[in-house]
Design a protein around this motif. Structure first.
Motif, PDB file in Angstrom:
ATOM      1  N   GLU A  45      -1.098  -3.526   8.933  1.00  0.00           N
ATOM      2  CA  GLU A  45      -0.066  -4.285   9.639  1.00  0.00           C
ATOM      3  C   GLU A  45      -0.544  -4.661  11.035  1.00  0.00           C
ATOM      4  O   GLU A  45      -0.367  -5.790  11.488  1.00  0.00           O
ATOM      5  CB  GLU A  45       1.226  -3.477   9.724  1.00  0.00           C
TER       6      GLU A  45
ATOM      7  N   VAL B 261       5.504  -5.400   5.046  1.00  0.00           N
ATOM      8  CA  VAL B 261       4.814  -4.313   4.350  1.00  0.00           C
ATOM      9  C   VAL B 261       5.774  -3.610   3.407  1.00  0.00           C
ATOM     10  O   VAL B 261       6.943  -3.393   3.726  1.00  0.00           O
ATOM     11  CB  VAL B 261       4.204  -3.290   5.341  1.00  0.00           C
TER      12      VAL B 261
ATOM     13  N   ARG C 254      -0.891   1.352   5.546  1.00  0.00           N
ATOM     14  CA  ARG C 254       0.101   0.299   5.822  1.00  0.00           C
ATOM     15  C   ARG C 254       0.174  -0.006   7.305  1.00  0.00           C
ATOM     16  O   ARG C 254       0.192  -1.175   7.712  1.00  0.00           O
ATOM     17  CB  ARG C 254       1.493   0.716   5.316  1.00  0.00           C
TER      18      ARG C 254
ATOM     19  N   THR D 146      -2.975  -6.290  -1.513  1.00  0.00           N
ATOM     20  CA  THR D 146      -2.483  -5.093  -2.180  1.00  0.00           C
ATOM     21  C   THR D 146      -3.587  -4.078  -2.438  1.00  0.00           C
ATOM     22  O   THR D 146      -4.724  -4.450  -2.776  1.00  0.00           O
ATOM     23  CB  THR D 146      -1.792  -5.454  -3.518  1.00  0.00           C
TER      24      THR D 146
ATOM     25  N   ASP E 217       5.760  -0.303   0.166  1.00  0.00           N
ATOM     26  CA  ASP E 217       4.980   0.876  -0.185  1.00  0.00           C
ATOM     27  C   ASP E 217       4.630   0.990  -1.666  1.00  0.00           C
ATOM     28  O   ASP E 217       4.096   2.016  -2.094  1.00  0.00           O
ATOM     29  CB  ASP E 217       5.714   2.140   0.269  1.00  0.00           C
TER      30      ASP E 217
ATOM     31  N   ASP F 235       0.856  -1.195   0.000  1.00  0.00           N
ATOM     32  CA  ASP F 235       0.000   0.000   0.000  1.00  0.00           C
ATOM     33  C   ASP F 235       0.886   1.236   0.000  1.00  0.00           C
ATOM     34  O   ASP F 235       1.875   1.295   0.731  1.00  0.00           O
ATOM     35  CB  ASP F 235      -0.915   0.022   1.228  1.00  0.00           C
TER      36      ASP F 235
END
Length: 207
Positions: A65, A77, A61, A109, A79, A55
């Motif tokens: 998480e 994770v 994120r 995602t 980005d 993400d």
């Protein structure tokens, strides 16, 4: 498979997240997760379902998480979709993670990301002989039916509307655990059949 239709949420607006889910995730005891891999408070990392979450939003994120950790999942994770491909070793370059040590049970995602969308990442994964069997879940703050259908037709396991809820993650985790158990039982059954067949051949040959 049925999908609950809800109004559009802002991916960075945590105030839209239900108070019950937020209270559960942000409980102090839930957030006190040791960074020590040897901790005994949870099952060892090799026993946990490993989720790769992708993400571009830092807020999203962090939240996904925490949801995954609360649900007793190991989580990595990144980005962007590009970072995810690098992690998986699908970017045409050497991966920083040894392939033999890389065990991913689920990829979650975001759909809308700059550079490469979650849909494009899904297609890359499904084109890979090494990772095509890994379930991929698409997340989006926009409830666009053609988009949902396109992702499911491409092989997505599920499509979740943001903000993702604790119940969504627990449902996915329970489904994956059952799938892993079925796969293990099938593998053991196959080995038993092969062993019995070999024994019969040896017996007939009087070895």
């Amino acid at each position: 498979m049925q999908y609950q239709i809800s109004s559009t949420f802002s991916s960075s607006n945590l105030s839209a997240i239900s108070l019950a889910d937020m209270a559960e995730v942000l409980r102090p005891e839930m957030l006190d997760i040791s960074s020590n891999d040897n901790t005994s408070s949870l099952a060892s990392s090799t026993e946990l379902l490993h989720v790769l979450a992708v993400d571009d939003s830092m807020v999203d994120r962090k939240f996904i998480e925490r949801l995954l950790r609360v649900s007793s999942c190991k989580v990595t994770v990144v980005d962007s979709a590009t970072r995810a491909l690098q992690y998986l070793g699908l970017d045409g370059e050497n991966s920083s993670v040894g392939f033999e040590d890389l065990k991913i049970n689920l990829i979650m995602t975001d759909y809308s990301m700059p550079g490469m969308t979650g849909y494009e990442l899904l297609k890359k994964i499904k084109e890979s002989s090494a990772f095509r069997e890994i379930p991929v879940v698409i997340m989006s703050s926009e409830n666009i039916l053609p988009r949902i259908d396109r992702c499911l037709e491409e092989g997505a396991e599920d499509f979740l509307l943001k903000p993702v809820k604790l119940a969504d993650v627990k449902r996915l985790r329970d489904s994956l655990m059952k799938a892993e158990e079925r796969a293990f039982k099938n593998m053991m059954h196959k080995r038993d059949l092969e062993a019995n067949d070999l024994y019969s051949q040896l017996k007939r040959a009087k070895i």
